[in-house]
Motif scaffolding. Sequence first.
Motif, PDB file in Angstrom:
ATOM      1  N   LYS A  44       6.226  -6.962  -8.579  1.00 15.17           N
ATOM      2  CA  LYS A  44       5.984  -5.540  -8.351  1.00 15.17           C
ATOM      3  C   LYS A  44       7.099  -5.004  -7.453  1.00 15.17           C
ATOM      4  O   LYS A  44       7.723  -5.775  -6.703  1.00 15.17           O
ATOM      5  CB  LYS A  44       4.631  -5.356  -7.646  1.00 15.17           C
ATOM      6  N   PRO A  45       7.324  -3.681  -7.474  1.00 15.64           N
ATOM      7  CA  PRO A  45       8.390  -3.132  -6.624  1.00 15.64           C
ATOM      8  C   PRO A  45       8.247  -3.541  -5.149  1.00 15.64           C
ATOM      9  O   PRO A  45       9.248  -3.828  -4.493  1.00 15.64           O
ATOM     10  CB  PRO A  45       8.240  -1.619  -6.802  1.00 15.64           C
ATOM     11  N   GLY A  46       7.017  -3.600  -4.631  1.00 11.91           N
ATOM     12  CA  GLY A  46       6.819  -3.981  -3.227  1.00 11.91           C
ATOM     13  C   GLY A  46       7.360  -5.376  -2.929  1.00 11.91           C
ATOM     14  O   GLY A  46       7.925  -5.633  -1.866  1.00 11.91           O
ATOM     15  N   TYR A  47       7.193  -6.301  -3.872  1.00 17.60           N
ATOM     16  CA  TYR A  47       7.691  -7.680  -3.676  1.00 17.60           C
ATOM     17  C   TYR A  47       9.216  -7.718  -3.759  1.00 17.60           C
ATOM     18  O   TYR A  47       9.881  -8.466  -3.036  1.00 17.60           O
ATOM     19  CB  TYR A  47       7.065  -8.631  -4.704  1.00 17.60           C
ATOM     20  N   LEU A  48       9.760  -6.885  -4.638  1.00 19.93           N
ATOM     21  CA  LEU A  48      11.225  -6.824  -4.738  1.00 19.93           C
ATOM     22  C   LEU A  48      11.794  -6.305  -3.415  1.00 19.93           C
ATOM     23  O   LEU A  48      12.743  -6.876  -2.862  1.00 19.93           O
ATOM     24  CB  LEU A  48      11.616  -5.910  -5.923  1.00 19.93           C
ATOM     25  N   LEU A  49      11.178  -5.259  -2.875  1.00 14.59           N
ATOM     26  CA  LEU A  49      11.659  -4.696  -1.602  1.00 14.59           C
ATOM     27  C   LEU A  49      11.532  -5.718  -0.478  1.00 14.59           C
ATOM     28  O   LEU A  49      12.452  -5.890   0.328  1.00 14.59           O
ATOM     29  CB  LEU A  49      10.869  -3.416  -1.274  1.00 14.59           C
ATOM     30  N   TRP A  50      10.406  -6.409  -0.435  1.00 16.34           N
ATOM     31  CA  TRP A  50      10.187  -7.434   0.600  1.00 16.34           C
ATOM     32  C   TRP A  50      11.302  -8.494   0.559  1.00 16.34           C
ATOM     33  O   TRP A  50      11.874  -8.866   1.579  1.00 16.34           O
ATOM     34  CB  TRP A  50       8.810  -8.059   0.363  1.00 16.34           C
ATOM     35  N   ALA A  51      11.638  -8.935  -0.656  1.00 19.59           N
ATOM     36  CA  ALA A  51      12.699  -9.950  -0.793  1.00 19.59           C
ATOM     37  C   ALA A  51      14.036  -9.362  -0.327  1.00 19.59           C
ATOM     38  O   ALA A  51      14.812 -10.022   0.387  1.00 19.59           O
ATOM     39  CB  ALA A  51      12.793 -10.409  -2.251  1.00 19.59           C
ATOM     40  N   MET A  52      14.298  -8.103  -0.673  1.00 20.34           N
ATOM     41  CA  MET A  52      15.576  -7.473  -0.286  1.00 20.34           C
ATOM     42  C   MET A  52      15.655  -7.258   1.226  1.00 20.34           C
ATOM     43  O   MET A  52      16.706  -7.470   1.830  1.00 20.34           O
ATOM     44  CB  MET A  52      15.737  -6.134  -1.025  1.00 20.34           C
ATOM     45  N   ASP A  53      14.545  -6.837   1.825  1.00 19.74           N
ATOM     46  CA  ASP A  53      14.533  -6.627   3.284  1.00 19.74           C
ATOM     47  C   ASP A  53      14.845  -7.949   3.998  1.00 19.74           C
ATOM     48  O   ASP A  53      15.570  -7.977   4.987  1.00 19.74           O
ATOM     49  CB  ASP A  53      13.167  -6.103   3.749  1.00 19.74           C
ATOM     50  N   ASN A  54      14.304  -9.030   3.491  1.00 13.27           N
ATOM     51  CA  ASN A  54      14.564 -10.336   4.112  1.00 13.27           C
ATOM     52  C   ASN A  54      16.026 -10.736   3.941  1.00 13.27           C
ATOM     53  O   ASN A  54      16.641 -11.265   4.863  1.00 13.27           O
ATOM     54  CB  ASN A  54      13.629 -11.396   3.541  1.00 13.27           C
ATOM     55  N   ASN A  98       0.784  -1.240   0.000  1.00 15.25           N
ATOM     56  CA  ASN A  98       0.000   0.000   0.000  1.00 15.25           C
ATOM     57  C   ASN A  98       0.811   1.283   0.000  1.00 15.25           C
ATOM     58  O   ASN A  98       0.261   2.343  -0.270  1.00 15.25           O
ATOM     59  CB  ASN A  98      -0.947   0.017   1.215  1.00 15.25           C
ATOM     60  N   ALA A  99       2.105   1.203   0.297  1.00 18.16           N
ATOM     61  CA  ALA A  99       2.898   2.453   0.354  1.00 18.16           C
ATOM     62  C   ALA A  99       2.977   3.064  -1.041  1.00 18.16           C
ATOM     63  O   ALA A  99       2.951   2.343  -2.047  1.00 18.16           O
ATOM     64  CB  ALA A  99       4.305   2.129   0.860  1.00 18.16           C
ATOM     65  N   PRO A 100       3.057   4.408  -1.133  1.00 14.06           N
ATOM     66  CA  PRO A 100       3.195   5.028  -2.455  1.00 14.06           C
ATOM     67  C   PRO A 100       4.447   4.511  -3.176  1.00 14.06           C
ATOM     68  O   PRO A 100       5.475   4.247  -2.531  1.00 14.06           O
ATOM     69  CB  PRO A 100       3.342   6.524  -2.131  1.00 14.06           C
ATOM     70  N   GLU A 101       4.340   4.375  -4.500  1.00 13.19           N
ATOM     71  CA  GLU A 101       5.437   3.741  -5.255  1.00 13.19           C
ATOM     72  C   GLU A 101       6.774   4.475  -5.049  1.00 13.19           C
ATOM     73  O   GLU A 101       7.814   3.842  -4.933  1.00 13.19           O
ATOM     74  CB  GLU A 101       5.086   3.638  -6.740  1.00 13.19           C
ATOM     75  N   GLU A 102       6.735   5.820  -4.963  1.00 13.97           N
ATOM     76  CA  GLU A 102       8.006   6.566  -4.799  1.00 13.97           C
ATOM     77  C   GLU A 102       8.710   6.129  -3.513  1.00 13.97           C
ATOM     78  O   GLU A 102       9.936   6.009  -3.483  1.00 13.97           O
ATOM     79  CB  GLU A 102       7.824   8.088  -4.707  1.00 13.97           C
ATOM     80  N   GLU A 103       7.923   5.875  -2.448  1.00 11.41           N
ATOM     81  CA  GLU A 103       8.549   5.458  -1.180  1.00 11.41           C
ATOM     82  C   GLU A 103       9.205   4.096  -1.334  1.00 11.41           C
ATOM     83  O   GLU A 103      10.296   3.851  -0.842  1.00 11.41           O
ATOM     84  CB  GLU A 103       7.463   5.321  -0.096  1.00 11.41           C
ATOM     85  N   ILE A 104       8.504   3.220  -2.023  1.00 13.62           N
ATOM     86  CA  ILE A 104       9.049   1.862  -2.209  1.00 13.62           C
ATOM     87  C   ILE A 104      10.315   1.929  -3.065  1.00 13.62           C
ATOM     88  O   ILE A 104      11.331   1.304  -2.749  1.00 13.62           O
ATOM     89  CB  ILE A 104       7.977   0.937  -2.827  1.00 13.62           C
ATOM     90  N   ILE A 105      10.276   2.745  -4.097  1.00  8.76           N
ATOM     91  CA  ILE A 105      11.437   2.873  -4.984  1.00  8.76           C
ATOM     92  C   ILE A 105      12.637   3.420  -4.193  1.00  8.76           C
ATOM     93  O   ILE A 105      13.761   2.908  -4.318  1.00  8.76           O
ATOM     94  CB  ILE A 105      11.093   3.826  -6.175  1.00  8.76           C
ATOM     95  N   ALA A 106      12.377   4.427  -3.335  1.00 13.29           N
ATOM     96  CA  ALA A 106      13.477   5.006  -2.538  1.00 13.29           C
ATOM     97  C   ALA A 106      14.034   3.948  -1.578  1.00 13.29           C
ATOM     98  O   ALA A 106      15.257   3.839  -1.393  1.00 13.29           O
ATOM     99  CB  ALA A 106      12.975   6.223  -1.771  1.00 13.29           C
ATOM    100  N   ALA A 107      13.145   3.136  -0.993  1.00 15.28           N
ATOM    101  CA  ALA A 107      13.605   2.103  -0.052  1.00 15.28           C
ATOM    102  C   ALA A 107      14.410   1.022  -0.792  1.00 15.28           C
ATOM    103  O   ALA A 107      15.411   0.521  -0.268  1.00 15.28           O
ATOM    104  CB  ALA A 107      12.408   1.488   0.667  1.00 15.28           C
ATOM    105  N   ILE A 108      13.998   0.681  -2.010  1.00  9.98           N
ATOM    106  CA  ILE A 108      14.765  -0.326  -2.783  1.00  9.98           C
ATOM    107  C   ILE A 108      16.165   0.236  -3.068  1.00  9.98           C
ATOM    108  O   ILE A 108      17.175  -0.463  -2.905  1.00  9.98           O
ATOM    109  CB  ILE A 108      14.063  -0.686  -4.118  1.00  9.98           C
ATOM    110  N   ALA A 109      16.215   1.514  -3.457  1.00  9.24           N
ATOM    111  CA  ALA A 109      17.514   2.111  -3.800  1.00  9.24           C
ATOM    112  C   ALA A 109      18.441   2.070  -2.573  1.00  9.24           C
ATOM    113  O   ALA A 109      19.627   1.733  -2.694  1.00  9.24           O
ATOM    114  CB  ALA A 109      17.314   3.533  -4.297  1.00  9.24           C
ATOM    115  N   ALA A 110      17.876   2.379  -1.394  1.00 15.13           N
ATOM    116  CA  ALA A 110      18.702   2.384  -0.178  1.00 15.13           C
ATOM    117  C   ALA A 110      19.202   0.961   0.132  1.00 15.13           C
ATOM    118  O   ALA A 110      20.381   0.737   0.397  1.00 15.13           O
ATOM    119  CB  ALA A 110      17.897   2.939   0.983  1.00 15.13           C
ATOM    120  N   ARG A 111      18.301  -0.011   0.062  1.00  9.92           N
ATOM    121  CA  ARG A 111      18.681  -1.418   0.327  1.00  9.92           C
ATOM    122  C   ARG A 111      19.719  -1.906  -0.684  1.00  9.92           C
ATOM    123  O   ARG A 111      20.625  -2.652  -0.353  1.00  9.92           O
ATOM    124  CB  ARG A 111      17.462  -2.326   0.207  1.00  9.92           C
TER     125      ARG A 111
END
Length: 363
Positions: free
Chosen positions: A322-332, A14-27
């Motif tokens: 989707k970007p959210g799933y990519l971030l979830w995998a990276m966070d793990n 549910n987070a806005p895509e820009e937030e997810i994209i920024a979090a992926i870049a940081a990870r």
Amino acid sequence: MNPIQPEIDERYLNAPEEEIIAAIAARRGELGDRLLILCHHYQQEAVFRFADLTGDSLKLARLAAGRDNPWIIFCGVHFMAETADMLTGPGQKVILPDLRAGCPMADMATADEVEEAWEDLAAADPDAKIVPVTYVNSSAAVKNLVGRRGGSVCTSSNARQVLEWAFSQGDKVFFFPDEHLGRNTSLAMGIPEEKIVRWRRGEADGGNSAAALRRARVVLWDGYCTVHMQFQPAHVEYWRKKDPRIRIIVHPECRHEVVRLADDYGSTERIITAIEESPAGSHWAVGTEINLVKRLADLHPDKEVHSLSPFQCLCSTMYRIKPGYLLWAMDNIARGEEVNRITVDEETAKGARMALERMLEIS
Ligand code: 13P
Ligand code: SF4
């Protein structure tokens, strides 16, 4: 394939895509060389922008094999992640961000169905030496059967070389799961239509008489790609009338009626190269997945690049990454936790590697 995708935290959805994209870049920065992100050409832009390496299915698996990053996130579909797992070292873990990202065509041929059909075909023509060839869009279990029966994998770029090799080994080729890649390649090799038969799943002897099976040189499983089947001869006619400068290029998973009217056809890599190498001002209508067509249009503002079809031919399973799933995998991964790892058991991988290695030798 394992279709059970664990539920992921709401914030990834549910987070806005820009937030997810920024979090992926940081990870991404944090994980450095511990992680390699592979993206198939059909991935959506919001994910594709994070690719370390891009390519068609085989190129990606080969590229992964040449690396030693301990974590690999495969932004593609299940069979591609399996192939990467089989070609990479034991210390590398391959992650598919959403387990529902399967390939419907690959799912049209299970190992049990292929095994049963193989036995029926062999019984219908006991004197023939039959060579199995599977498109890379197939499960590791199907590749395993093929490897153990002396056959090979092929891709959309080397299907002809593999079929020529197969005819040097035997009298008849059993090709699966994509009827259209098999038919387009066989016809391009000059095999007459009456020697190409279709194996209809679920019917006794694939719906053929024993005489037709004995006469056949190529037996084609009736699988297909739901995306490429949407392109029609009428779309080719439309572009020819609308724009006399148009060049039409399509993927060989399209039906033969479309391929024969096109100016050129080939794998995703071949399509990309043809457009890249064409002179400025060229006009193209492209018969493949819409994310790739849009990217080609963006990359070549000096050329006109259109989808061959007026409808959005989207691979909805690729689109599950989707970007959210990519971030979830990276966070793990950052926490050292393994989610959605794709593994092929050693017994299956042994036969499947034989089929993959045969292809690599042939091409
Ligand atoms: P390529 O190997 O040409 O990338 O094709 C894979 C695929 O799934 C096409 O539909
Ligand atoms: Fe499978 Fe077609 Fe999607 Fe390729 S485009 S992954 S063949 S469904």
